[in-house]
Design a protein around this motif. Sequence first.
Motif, PDB file in Angstrom:
ATOM      1  N   UNK A   5      29.056 -14.411  67.194  1.00  0.00           N
ATOM      2  CA  UNK A   5      30.513 -14.463  67.122  1.00  0.00           C
ATOM      3  C   UNK A   5      31.071 -14.474  68.544  1.00  0.00           C
ATOM      4  N   UNK A   6      32.276 -15.025  68.661  1.00  0.00           N
ATOM      5  CA  UNK A   6      33.011 -15.019  69.919  1.00  0.00           C
ATOM      6  C   UNK A   6      34.388 -14.434  69.616  1.00  0.00           C
ATOM      7  N   UNK A   7      35.245 -14.475  70.590  1.00  0.00           N
ATOM      8  CA  UNK A   7      36.591 -13.935  70.400  1.00  0.00           C
ATOM      9  C   UNK A   7      37.295 -14.574  69.203  1.00  0.00           C
ATOM     10  N   UNK A   8      37.157 -15.903  69.066  1.00  0.00           N
ATOM     11  CA  UNK A   8      37.894 -16.611  68.014  1.00  0.00           C
ATOM     12  C   UNK A   8      37.024 -17.254  66.954  1.00  0.00           C
ATOM     13  N   UNK A  77      40.177 -16.627  62.357  1.00  0.00           N
ATOM     14  CA  UNK A  77      41.480 -16.318  61.759  1.00  0.00           C
ATOM     15  C   UNK A  77      41.781 -17.108  60.493  1.00  0.00           C
ATOM     16  N   UNK A  78      41.240 -18.330  60.400  1.00  0.00           N
ATOM     17  CA  UNK A  78      41.598 -19.204  59.283  1.00  0.00           C
ATOM     18  C   UNK A  78      40.449 -19.493  58.320  1.00  0.00           C
ATOM     19  N   UNK A  79      39.218 -19.319  58.778  1.00  0.00           N
ATOM     20  CA  UNK A  79      38.063 -19.691  57.963  1.00  0.00           C
ATOM     21  C   UNK A  79      37.775 -21.175  57.974  1.00  0.00           C
ATOM     22  N   UNK A  80      38.566 -21.962  58.690  1.00  0.00           N
ATOM     23  CA  UNK A  80      38.353 -23.413  58.772  1.00  0.00           C
ATOM     24  C   UNK A  80      37.135 -23.694  59.645  1.00  0.00           C
ATOM     25  N   UNK A 111      40.855 -32.627  63.617  1.00  0.00           N
ATOM     26  CA  UNK A 111      41.913 -31.639  63.413  1.00  0.00           C
ATOM     27  C   UNK A 111      41.675 -30.359  64.221  1.00  0.00           C
ATOM     28  N   UNK A 112      40.536 -30.274  64.876  1.00  0.00           N
ATOM     29  CA  UNK A 112      40.202 -29.109  65.691  1.00  0.00           C
ATOM     30  C   UNK A 112      40.051 -29.442  67.174  1.00  0.00           C
ATOM     31  N   UNK A 113      40.351 -30.673  67.539  1.00  0.00           N
ATOM     32  CA  UNK A 113      40.276 -31.051  68.956  1.00  0.00           C
ATOM     33  C   UNK A 113      41.392 -30.358  69.733  1.00  0.00           C
ATOM     34  N   UNK A 114      41.115 -30.076  70.998  1.00  0.00           N
ATOM     35  CA  UNK A 114      42.144 -29.578  71.899  1.00  0.00           C
ATOM     36  C   UNK A 114      42.409 -28.083  71.835  1.00  0.00           C
TER      37      UNK A 114
END
Length: 187
Positions: A5-8, A77-80, A111-114
């Motif tokens: 795991x990491x911070x996010x 946070x989102x599970x995505x 949708x997860x770029x950037x």
Amino acid sequence: MTVLTTERLVVREWTADPADLARIFDLYSRAEVTRWLNATGLPLTAPAQAADRLALWRKRHAGHGGRYGTWAIEVRDTGVVAGTVLLKPLPGRDENVPTEDIEVGWHLHPDSWGHGYATEAARAVVARELAAGTREVYAVVAPGNEASMAVARRLGMTHVGRRTDWYGGEEVETFVLTGGVIASGPR
């Protein structure tokens, strides 16, 4: 199973759960993702192929005891599932024969770029691998894939030019991180 795991993020095994299989298909059926990957069977053209892709990854890493893998990057946070991070021995000029060179890679859904997810996930798996005693970790990037080259640079990797040592002699932009400390800068 969680790998780390990491911070996010949670870096975990891809599963045969329908949601994971749907995300594998969605990610690896996209031309904007697969155009940078010189992999047999991509892009995926039918949802059932996601299970085949998962089986291929499991077979590839079966003998590695969890040290190497092709893992899902899940946003805590989102599970995505943002995409994939991988760590594995690079295949040589004969793609069926792995080398002793270790590769880190990432494939993210558009949708997860950037958001810095590739950098954060790759930083974590590379740090773990270097802590295990590996001297160098490589990132190999298709020429023209500026976004992935930027991730390699954010990781503190040094660009060593184009090489043809791996993936059947395909020419790739090559980055290397040698020992010790991985950059902890911006995501």
